[in-house]
Design a protein around this motif. Sequence first.
Motif, PDB file in Angstrom:
ATOM      1  N   ALA A  65       0.990  -1.182  -0.110  1.00 46.70           N
ATOM      2  CA  ALA A  65       0.030   0.018   0.014  1.00 46.70           C
ATOM      3  C   ALA A  65       0.933   1.180  -0.063  1.00 46.70           C
ATOM      4  O   ALA A  65       0.662   2.172  -0.560  1.00 46.70           O
ATOM      5  CB  ALA A  65      -0.907  -0.066   1.214  1.00 46.70           C
ATOM      6  N   ALA A  66       2.018   1.207   0.703  1.00 51.67           N
ATOM      7  CA  ALA A  66       2.945   2.298   0.800  1.00 51.67           C
ATOM      8  C   ALA A  66       3.477   2.676  -0.667  1.00 51.67           C
ATOM      9  O   ALA A  66       3.639   3.762  -0.995  1.00 51.67           O
ATOM     10  CB  ALA A  66       3.994   2.165   1.928  1.00 51.67           C
ATOM     11  N   GLN A  67       3.761   1.615  -1.423  1.00 53.87           N
ATOM     12  CA  GLN A  67       4.435   1.741  -2.718  1.00 53.87           C
ATOM     13  C   GLN A  67       3.359   2.226  -3.521  1.00 53.87           C
ATOM     14  O   GLN A  67       3.741   3.312  -4.445  1.00 53.87           O
ATOM     15  CB  GLN A  67       4.826   0.163  -3.147  1.00 53.87           C
ATOM     16  CG  GLN A  67       5.334   0.279  -4.659  1.00 53.87           C
ATOM     17  CD  GLN A  67       5.567  -1.330  -5.072  1.00 53.87           C
ATOM     18  OE1 GLN A  67       4.924  -2.175  -4.581  1.00 53.87           O
ATOM     19  NE2 GLN A  67       6.090  -1.488  -6.253  1.00 53.87           N
ATOM     20  N   ALA A  68       2.100   1.745  -3.607  1.00 50.19           N
ATOM     21  CA  ALA A  68       0.999   2.399  -4.462  1.00 50.19           C
ATOM     22  C   ALA A  68       0.629   3.895  -4.141  1.00 50.19           C
ATOM     23  O   ALA A  68       0.547   4.651  -4.860  1.00 50.19           O
ATOM     24  CB  ALA A  68      -0.251   1.468  -4.215  1.00 50.19           C
ATOM     25  N   ALA A  69       0.738   4.082  -2.702  1.00 51.12           N
ATOM     26  CA  ALA A  69       0.649   5.417  -2.377  1.00 51.12           C
ATOM     27  C   ALA A  69       1.676   6.595  -2.613  1.00 51.12           C
ATOM     28  O   ALA A  69       1.300   7.603  -3.188  1.00 51.12           O
ATOM     29  CB  ALA A  69       0.304   5.479  -0.693  1.00 51.12           C
ATOM     30  N   LEU A 125      -2.467   6.560 -13.569  1.00 51.47           N
ATOM     31  CA  LEU A 125      -1.174   6.654 -12.675  1.00 51.47           C
ATOM     32  C   LEU A 125      -1.297   5.326 -12.094  1.00 51.47           C
ATOM     33  O   LEU A 125      -2.290   4.802 -11.320  1.00 51.47           O
ATOM     34  CB  LEU A 125      -1.543   7.704 -11.517  1.00 51.47           C
ATOM     35  CG  LEU A 125      -0.577   7.763 -10.444  1.00 51.47           C
ATOM     36  CD1 LEU A 125       0.696   8.235 -11.422  1.00 51.47           C
ATOM     37  CD2 LEU A 125      -0.857   8.700  -9.460  1.00 51.47           C
ATOM     38  N   VAL A 126      -0.337   4.547 -12.294  1.00 51.57           N
ATOM     39  CA  VAL A 126      -0.230   3.113 -11.934  1.00 51.57           C
ATOM     40  C   VAL A 126       0.806   2.858 -11.104  1.00 51.57           C
ATOM     41  O   VAL A 126       1.976   3.642 -11.003  1.00 51.57           O
ATOM     42  CB  VAL A 126       0.338   2.298 -13.277  1.00 51.57           C
ATOM     43  CG1 VAL A 126       0.463   0.974 -13.035  1.00 51.57           C
ATOM     44  CG2 VAL A 126      -0.717   2.458 -14.497  1.00 51.57           C
ATOM     45  N   ALA A 127       0.562   2.136  -9.933  1.00 53.83           N
ATOM     46  CA  ALA A 127       1.313   2.000  -9.090  1.00 53.83           C
ATOM     47  C   ALA A 127       2.605   1.003  -9.477  1.00 53.83           C
ATOM     48  O   ALA A 127       2.025  -0.282  -9.470  1.00 53.83           O
ATOM     49  CB  ALA A 127       0.777   1.437  -7.769  1.00 53.83           C
TER      50      ALA A 127
END
Length: 378
Positions: free
Chosen positions: A276-280, A369-371
């Motif tokens: 989730a941190a990576q995607a955020a 916007l892609v994580a």
Amino acid sequence: MTRPPVVVAGGGLAGAAFAACLAVRGTPVTVLERTAVPGAGEAEALAPGVHALLSGLGLSGRVHEAGFARGEVSVLGWGNGEEPWRSAFAETGGIDHGYHVCLGALVELLLQRAGECGARVVRGAEVIEPLTDGGRVTGVVVHTAGQTETLPARLVADATGTARVVAGRFCAAEPDPLSHRVFRAVAPADATTEQGAFVLEGAPGEWHWRIPLAGGVVGLGRLVPGGGGDAGGDDGERWRGYRCARLAGAGWLSVGDAAGLADPAFLDPATVALLAAQAAASAVPVLCGDESEEAARGYMDCYAPVVECARAFAAFCLDPARHGENTETLLRGFTAFAAGEHGGALARIRAALAGHRPLFDVEYPLGPLVASLAMPER
């Protein structure tokens, strides 16, 4: 004029990963961590999906050098007298192992990498409250080295866990009706320890887990309802899930436990926090833009279903009725859950944990916007 940094309030697992993902992309970032001295942290089992994050941050080799134990098997026992469910990662068609780690050591690796890539990491810095201007968060008030000062920010990420120092100013947490206690310990491995296997076992009224670590020791955990009964003089750690109506707004977002306390053990919560941190971090450019309120809604639309699914899945597993059900009944229950309102999010979480896709992607009217699973080399 120097552009204000992104400020990360909290340097725990989610905050450290978020900061490292930004720093490796060249984004100016400041991490404010309340504790002055790093702690050892509890034992955690990380799913294979963590490899893409570690590789993108340039940490794969360091994780190997750190000697983290490999996690190769997940074992789930329901306390019903039947054989536990075993899942070997090598048989899923993806990456064949995750890691068993002491959380503090992993957080230190992430913060060190963030610092190497230009992040400013400040220990002993307690965020008191957000600064706002016209409803937009513009920085934080922080107490450090005996002084209180203000720090401007392009964006503030609340990674303060259950304290929710920033997010709590915009919405209250809605607690779950039931609370639990978690008891943790580290003990020498014995003849019953299966190396490489994360074992989660149910018993009437409680759950136990074993996480074999490097160095011949094993992390032990016990989850019990309410006050926990006989704690042997140890009151344990209170665990009570909660949901949050808002996960982001103009100039701020929340990640990790600050976005909702959902799952004590059942869907690899530490791995979910990292992903989730990576995607955020991938959402930051849009959240810092002129359409930040719309971007915040898009972020919540993607992240909130993940948190809600984890909460619902944990509630399903914690239901005392599960301990009396046989395998056939349990499988019917899981099938019904996967076909229900949380089925889509569950499929995404499981695919992300296996390393097949990001945890969530964020799309805005301004463009996709892609994580990304790949981050630029630095």
